[in-house]
Write a protein that holds these residues in place. Structure first.
Motif, short mmCIF file in Angstrom:
data_model
loop_
_atom_site.label_atom_id
_atom_site.label_comp_id
_atom_site.label_asym_id
_atom_site.label_seq_id
_atom_site.Cartn_x
_atom_site.Cartn_y
_atom_site.Cartn_z
N HIS A 172 0.83 -1.19 0.00
CA HIS A 172 0.00 0.00 0.00
C HIS A 172 0.87 1.25 0.00
CE1 HIS A 172 -2.75 -3.14 1.53
NE2 HIS A 172 -3.65 -2.45 0.86
N GLY A 173 0.59 2.13 -0.94
CA GLY A 173 1.36 3.35 -1.08
C GLY A 173 0.53 4.58 -0.82
N ILE A 174 1.18 5.61 -0.30
CA ILE A 174 0.57 6.93 -0.18
C ILE A 174 1.69 7.95 -0.34
CG2 ILE A 174 0.77 7.12 2.35
CD1 ILE A 174 -2.10 8.42 2.24
N GLY A 175 1.50 8.88 -1.25
CA GLY A 175 2.56 9.84 -1.52
C GLY A 175 3.80 9.13 -2.03
N ASP A 176 4.93 9.38 -1.38
CA ASP A 176 6.21 8.84 -1.82
C ASP A 176 6.66 7.62 -1.02
OD1 ASP A 176 6.48 10.83 -3.76
OD2 ASP A 176 7.36 12.23 -2.31
N THR A 177 5.75 7.03 -0.22
CA THR A 177 6.12 5.84 0.55
C THR A 177 5.26 4.65 0.16
OG1 THR A 177 4.59 6.29 2.38
CG2 THR A 177 6.80 7.26 2.54
N VAL A 178 5.84 3.47 0.28
CA VAL A 178 5.12 2.22 0.07
C VAL A 178 5.43 1.32 1.27
CG1 VAL A 178 4.90 0.14 -1.33
CG2 VAL A 178 5.17 2.36 -2.45
#
Length: 455
Positions: free
Chosen positions: A416-422
């Motif tokens: 699951h990713g949000i913005g620049d992180t996974v």
């Protein structure tokens, strides 16, 4: 990693779609609540004030304002009915705890599934995490009945809950007209012959479309379905202790030229599982894929088996094989012949009388071991959008998810990713993974190895 699309369906339709009803009934046999974790920087706002804000936002959200009401005698599908916010829906765990203790608390929550006849959701707040990835943090975990939403709709629901964008005013309750249970049952019984006739006609069309799909496969026009895989030590019932772990990474660390995040993680899984299972001959993962929305259905997804090719020694070649197999599965799923076959099958299921559909679910035996599996583990991969969510003035740092275990699978993965992180979320049970920390370390090493090989 497919993005969680904006969803403008009206999930408040009174009658449950058969797909959602099956999810509701099946939950009594296989716990399936979704747990969506959002980690926020520590903010300055009062937590109680934020809880009040979340209750107010939830009252404007169609998904969270509904509960399930059974229909007398099972003569029709359950109904969505209005449910106002309950004072116990949001729990605040104020004690300062470690990240490890927080993960243990989330895993323990799996044993306390929501009762969608009362409320389809619950929110767990941990405002004092001392050592979360990235430092001191507040963690919010949205627990949501799978009958109420699939992964895409769940992500949009969380975005509406934790966002700051304006929400529309709460719509007027969409209730059934006043009618006695006896009258309702009589109406459903009167419609039974018509539903059975429509089911039979739909079955004829479904058989015709299934034959067309088979001919298209035989001619090479459409890729063949994946083959079943033998059972491994992972494919056992989760009879022991369940644990969750997370690996938080920069999105850039899971990307290389021509390789998607999903393919990257699948390749790393193949390496980690090969080491964990002592060089298995064949492995596959069940990958969740979104499908076109059906009217009034909240669950619109399917699983496809994707080969992991542990026998291929070269990681770069293995990654290309995984990517090609995933692409073939998607080509098959999206082909017009497959879509027509699914539509025909959906039409049949839409006209199956409720008591027959519920009886069919009741026949499922969760203790029966299958002779083979479509995948030895699950990978659910979803982008949850931009990192513009906040809690008490703290920005969202990362998000994670933990796909449920099943009677024949004691290890699953969420990407699951949000913005620049996974974040790679790991759900495991001691029946298959006695040491979850060891498996986490194996997967971290495998991610590093794939990154090096594909650089």
């Amino acid at each position: 990693m497919p993005r969680a699309r904006a969803d403008h369906r009206r999930p408040g339709s009174t009658r449950l779609h058969p797909a959602d009803a099956r999810a509701y009934w099946m939950a009594s046999k296989i716990p399936s609540d979704q747990f969506l974790l959002y980690c926020f920087d520590s903010g300055s706002a009062n937590v109680d004030a934020e809880v009040a804000r979340l209750y107010e936002r939830s009252s404007r959200m169609e998904v969270l304002r509904r509960r399930i009401t059974d229909v007398a005698c099972g003569l029709d599908y359950p109904r969505w009915t209005e449910a106002g916010p309950r004072s116990d829906t949001i729990s605040v765990h104020r004690t300062t705890i470690t990240w490890s203790e927080c993960l243990d608390a989330i895993a323990a929550s799996f044993e306390r599934q929501v009762d969608p006849r009362v409320s389809v959701w619950r929110l767990h707040l941990y405002p004092n995490i001392a050592d979360a990835p990235g430092g001191t943090a507040l963690v919010a975990v949205l627990q949501l009945s799978h009958a109420a939403a699939d992964g895409t709709l769940a992500a949009r629901t969380a975005r509406d809950l934790f966002g700051t964008h304006p929400l529309p005013p709460a719509s007027a309750p969409e209730e059934l007209p006043p009618v006695s249970e006896l009258a309702s049952s009589m109406v459903a019984a009167a419609a039974l012959p018509l539903r059975l006739a429509q089911m039979v006609r739909g079955g004829v069309r479904a058989r015709r479309d299934a034959l067309s799909l088979e001919r298209g496969t035989d001619s090479g026009e459409i890729p063949p379905p994946t083959h079943s895989r033998p059972l491994t030590a992972l494919d056992v019932a989760p009879t022991g202790r369940t644990s969750v772990r997370t690996i938080v990474l920069r999105k850039a660390d899971l990307q290389s030229v021509g390789t998607t995040v999903t393919t990257f993680v699948l390749t790393a899984l193949s390496v980690a599982l090969q080491r964990f299972l002592d060089d298995p001959a064949d492995l596959a993962a069940e990958v969740t894929v979104a499908r076109d929305a059906r009217a009034d259905a909240r669950n619109n997804f399917g699983n496809v088996g994707v080969g992991l090719f542990p026998a291929e020694p070269d990681i770069r070649t293995r990654s290309r094989l995984v990517a090609a197999d995933l692409a073939a599965r998607r080509v098959r799923a999206d082909h017009p012949l497959s879509q027509a076959a699914r539509a025909s099958q959906d039409d049949v299921e839409a006209h199956v009388p409720a008591f027959l559909a519920e009886w069919g679910v009741a026949q499922f035996d969760p203790t029966a071991a299958p002779p083979a599996v479509t995948g030895n583990t699950v990978v659910s991969s979803v982008s949850r959008g931009a990192a513009d969510l906040t809690f008490g003035g703290g920005s969202v740092r990362f998000t994670a998810g933990f796909p449920a275990l099943s009677p024949a699978m004691s290890l699953t993965h969420g990407v699951h990713g949000i913005g620049d992180t996974v974040t790679v979320g790991i759900t495991s049970n001691s029946a298959a993974v006695p040491d979850p920390d060891l498996y986490e370390a194996l997967l971290r090493d495998a991610l590093d190895d794939v990154r090096t090989a594909l650089a």
